[in-house]
Write a protein that holds these residues in place. Structure first.
Motif, PDB file in Angstrom:
ATOM      1  N   ILE A  54       0.844  -1.198   0.000  1.00 25.61           N
ATOM      2  CA  ILE A  54       0.000   0.000   0.000  1.00 25.61           C
ATOM      3  C   ILE A  54       0.880   1.250   0.000  1.00 25.61           C
ATOM      4  O   ILE A  54       0.647   2.203  -0.758  1.00 25.61           O
ATOM      5  CB  ILE A  54      -0.941   0.012   1.238  1.00 25.61           C
ATOM      6  N   PHE A  55       1.916   1.248   0.831  1.00 28.80           N
ATOM      7  CA  PHE A  55       2.817   2.395   0.933  1.00 28.80           C
ATOM      8  C   PHE A  55       3.476   2.684  -0.424  1.00 28.80           C
ATOM      9  O   PHE A  55       3.512   3.837  -0.884  1.00 28.80           O
ATOM     10  CB  PHE A  55       3.873   2.110   2.010  1.00 28.80           C
ATOM     11  N   TYR A  85       1.559  17.146 -14.208  1.00 29.30           N
ATOM     12  CA  TYR A  85       1.585  18.600 -14.417  1.00 29.30           C
ATOM     13  C   TYR A  85       2.963  19.116 -14.802  1.00 29.30           C
ATOM     14  O   TYR A  85       3.126  20.298 -15.072  1.00 29.30           O
ATOM     15  CB  TYR A  85       1.127  19.319 -13.132  1.00 29.30           C
ATOM     16  N   VAL A  86       3.982  18.249 -14.781  1.00 28.50           N
ATOM     17  CA  VAL A  86       5.352  18.708 -15.036  1.00 28.50           C
ATOM     18  C   VAL A  86       6.161  17.563 -15.653  1.00 28.50           C
ATOM     19  O   VAL A  86       5.853  16.390 -15.418  1.00 28.50           O
ATOM     20  CB  VAL A  86       5.977  19.208 -13.699  1.00 28.50           C
ATOM     21  N   ARG A 146      11.870  12.793  -0.937  1.00 32.53           N
ATOM     22  CA  ARG A 146      11.570  13.646  -2.088  1.00 32.53           C
ATOM     23  C   ARG A 146      12.883  13.960  -2.814  1.00 32.53           C
ATOM     24  O   ARG A 146      13.923  14.112  -2.146  1.00 32.53           O
ATOM     25  CB  ARG A 146      10.893  14.953  -1.651  1.00 32.53           C
ATOM     26  N   VAL A 198       0.652  11.866  -9.972  1.00 33.65           N
ATOM     27  CA  VAL A 198      -0.187  13.081 -10.022  1.00 33.65           C
ATOM     28  C   VAL A 198       0.700  14.305 -10.250  1.00 33.65           C
ATOM     29  O   VAL A 198       0.423  15.140 -11.118  1.00 33.65           O
ATOM     30  CB  VAL A 198      -1.027  13.242  -8.716  1.00 33.65           C
ATOM     31  N   ILE A 199       1.795  14.396  -9.495  1.00 32.61           N
ATOM     32  CA  ILE A 199       2.711  15.546  -9.647  1.00 32.61           C
ATOM     33  C   ILE A 199       3.225  15.619 -11.091  1.00 32.61           C
ATOM     34  O   ILE A 199       3.212  16.682 -11.726  1.00 32.61           O
ATOM     35  CB  ILE A 199       3.915  15.424  -8.665  1.00 32.61           C
ATOM     36  N   ILE A 220       0.883   4.047  -2.980  1.00 32.95           N
ATOM     37  CA  ILE A 220       0.465   5.424  -2.698  1.00 32.95           C
ATOM     38  C   ILE A 220       1.561   6.410  -3.118  1.00 32.95           C
ATOM     39  O   ILE A 220       1.282   7.472  -3.680  1.00 32.95           O
ATOM     40  CB  ILE A 220       0.101   5.566  -1.195  1.00 32.95           C
ATOM     41  N   PHE A 275       1.506   6.720  -6.810  1.00 30.16           N
ATOM     42  CA  PHE A 275       0.336   7.507  -7.202  1.00 30.16           C
ATOM     43  C   PHE A 275       0.604   9.002  -6.983  1.00 30.16           C
ATOM     44  O   PHE A 275       0.305   9.829  -7.845  1.00 30.16           O
ATOM     45  CB  PHE A 275      -0.893   7.052  -6.394  1.00 30.16           C
ATOM     46  N   PHE A 276       1.187   9.326  -5.830  1.00 30.53           N
ATOM     47  CA  PHE A 276       1.486  10.730  -5.496  1.00 30.53           C
ATOM     48  C   PHE A 276       2.356  11.360  -6.588  1.00 30.53           C
ATOM     49  O   PHE A 276       2.048  12.440  -7.113  1.00 30.53           O
ATOM     50  CB  PHE A 276       2.204  10.784  -4.139  1.00 30.53           C
ATOM     51  N   PHE A 277       3.420  10.642  -6.959  1.00 25.34           N
ATOM     52  CA  PHE A 277       4.317  11.228  -7.957  1.00 25.34           C
ATOM     53  C   PHE A 277       3.708  11.211  -9.359  1.00 25.34           C
ATOM     54  O   PHE A 277       4.019  12.076 -10.180  1.00 25.34           O
ATOM     55  CB  PHE A 277       5.686  10.528  -7.944  1.00 25.34           C
TER      56      PHE A 277
END
Lengths: 269, 266
Positions: B39-40, B54-55, B197, B50-51, B43, B46-48
């Protein structure tokens, strides 16, 4: 009714006294918010700079940071995973017996404990929220109506979040190890409820799926009200849906608990 | 010296076997740990994603680079979990309850025992999966990655792992001064978030701090840079110095902390 209120208020008072012993929690909690915000700030600064954009899906850079800041505060206020782990332990170890032989509800008792434990957070974050319009003017709490709407949505969010955790906790009657389930939910919840990226920035399919679940009412809904991202005419219908989720989750929790208590052995695992 | 090293390796192996036996007694925990890991990872991906919708790139890190960065993050995290998470996280509890006595009474180095006593054996499965995933991603990477990069990467990853241990150990041992510092795990988690990050988001003074006093950039970003963009002797040298400084400090703080230890209910 008066007796019921007094009984559970004394639980809040008791945990409040315990919480005062551990002030470090609040300091680390505040650090968690500001460190998380710093990371989000730096990432989104790079995104805006790389795109040369002044707006992404209706968010200006400052607006987005204000939004994420509020999301982090709400996210922490509603998170009851630590209480949930305690509840799972009490089922696993047979400690639940003490609730069964006393006139207290396992659900309400722990909810009050959760409120008591979080009370220091409430004070610190309320101070931050009061300062918010001064630090970032024009991005949140434009009118008193927004403040009132936010508080209502926040209370629903806190209750709903607890009720969801409670449903998962009750599976401990059948499966010894549900801590993983709670932790996995907690990890995914941080992203999927919009705590670090607003739901509006998600891909359409992912967002549509999340809108079918109660997750949007945990963080995105209260913050959207505070930041005026949600038209006022949608406040009441959305609150009604959020309330309905609260009722549904409470009932689901009660059903699972009743079924679970029948298979509960009452001894330590 | 050689005998001592051999003795401690043998001791660690015995501790591992003991932990594995314990873990297999509770198979649900074993599976639960794997479930949380999956799961970790999901997630974070998925987070990256989404980021990166846009870039195209954050600094030098393209989406392709960040996917490898994430696998290195998970690998470092799993290595840490495997060796230390079952121990350092509990140090505060052991101190408060007086269980630390049992560690101090054994005829072995006390810092070794409190750091390595319980091994999270389930992490072996994640380690294998992540290693395969890393190799497969690097093989299909748009640029060829020479063997020299791999060799330097392994050294850099090891140094990053030592730095992580040093930071976490120093935070955990602060319980000797605070008497009951139950939130040390939470605090280190929040500090370590900076390592998860890509370092290209950190600039100016903040970057300097994250390269020295709170060396989070050295844990994952530098190993990833070395793997993808080639070995950099300056980075490796700096990692070595910082790792030594944190390791020595952990030793000093542990010794000073023990002087304050008053056994149960201290």
């Amino acid at each position: 009714m008066k007796g019921w209120i007094e009984k559970y208020l004394s639980v809040v008072r008791m945990t409040w006294i315990q919480t005062l012993e551990y002030k470090a929690n609040t300091i680390v909690g505040a650090f968690a918010i500001f460190s998380g915000l710093a990371i989000e700030f730096l990432i989104w600064k790079q995104v805006f700079q790389a795109q040369g954009a002044t707006e992404i899906r209706g968010f200006t850079f400052n607006g987005l940071i204000a939004y994420i800041f509020l999301c982090m505060i709400v996210g922490q206020l509603k998170s009851s995973w630590a209480t949930s782990i305690e509840m799972i332990e009490s089922i696993r170890t047979g400690e639940l017996n003490k609730y069964l032989i006393r006139p207290v509800s396992f659900f309400t008792y722990h909810f009050m404990m959760f409120v008591g434990h979080n009370s220091l957070f409430y004070i610190v974050y309320t101070t931050i929220l009061i300062l918010f319009p001064i630090m970032l003017p024009g991005f949140a709490f434009m009118t008193n109506l927004h403040v009132g709407g936010f508080i209502m949505a926040l209370l629903l969010s806190i209750y709903l979040s607890y009720a969801i955790y409670y449903c998962m906790v009750c599976f401990a009657f059948w499966f010894g190890e549900v801590r993983s389930l709670v932790i996995a939910y907690n990890i995914s919840n941080i992203v999927l409820s919009g705590q670090i990226i607003p739901l509006r920035l998600f891909p359409d399919t992912a967002r549509d799926i999340i809108y079918l679940t109660p997750l949007q009412y945990l963080v995105d809904f209260p913050v959207s009200i505070a930041t005026n991202q949600l038209p006022m005419e949608l406040w009441l219908p959305k609150m009604a849906v959020s309330f309905a989720w609260c009722v549904a989750m409470t009932l689901a929790g009660a059903v699972i608990y009743r079924a679970g208590i029948r298979v509960y052995g009452g001894f330590g695992a | 010296m050689e005998d001592s090293v051999r003795r401690y390796i043998s001791l660690w192996w015995s501790l591992f076997q003991n932990s594995l036996t314990r873990d297999m007694e509770f198979k649900a925990n074993f599976l639960g740990g794997l479930f949380v890991d999956v799961i970790f990872y999901g997630i974070q991906f998925f987070f990256f994603s989404v980021i990166y919708s846009y870039v195209d790139a954050i600094g030098v890190f393209t989406k392709e680079d960040v996917m490898i960065f994430l696998i290195v993050t998970f690998l470092t995290d799993t290595l840490y979990m495997f060796f230390f998470a079952g121990n350092l996280f509990n140090l505060n509890r052991w101190m408060v309850r007086g269980d630390l006595d049992f560690f101090l009474l054994k005829p072995v180095h006390s810092q070794f025992l409190v750091s390595f006593r319980y091994i999270k054996s389930y992490a072996v499965v994640s380690l294998v999966i992540l290693s395969i995933l890393l190799v497969s991603r690097v093989v299909i990477y748009s640029q060829p990655v020479p063997l020299l990069n791999w060799a330097a990467f392994i050294i850099s990853l090891g140094l990053g792992w030592i730095i992580w241990y040093g930071v976490e150990f120093i935070i955990s041992t602060s319980c000797f001064w605070f008497k009951n510092f139950s939130v040390s795990g939470w605090l280190s988690h929040e500090i370590l978030k900076f390592s998860t990050r890509p370092d290209s988001i950190y600039t100016g003074l903040f970057r300097k701090v994250l390269l020295s006093a709170i060396p989070m950039i050295l844990i994952v970003s530098i190993p990833t840079r070395i793997l993808l963009y080639g070995p950099d002797i300056k980075y490796l040298g700096w990692q070595l110095i910082v790792a030594l400084v944190f390791l020595i400090n952990s030793r000093i703080i542990w010794k000073k902390g023990l002087l304050r230890y008053e056994s149960a209910s201290s």
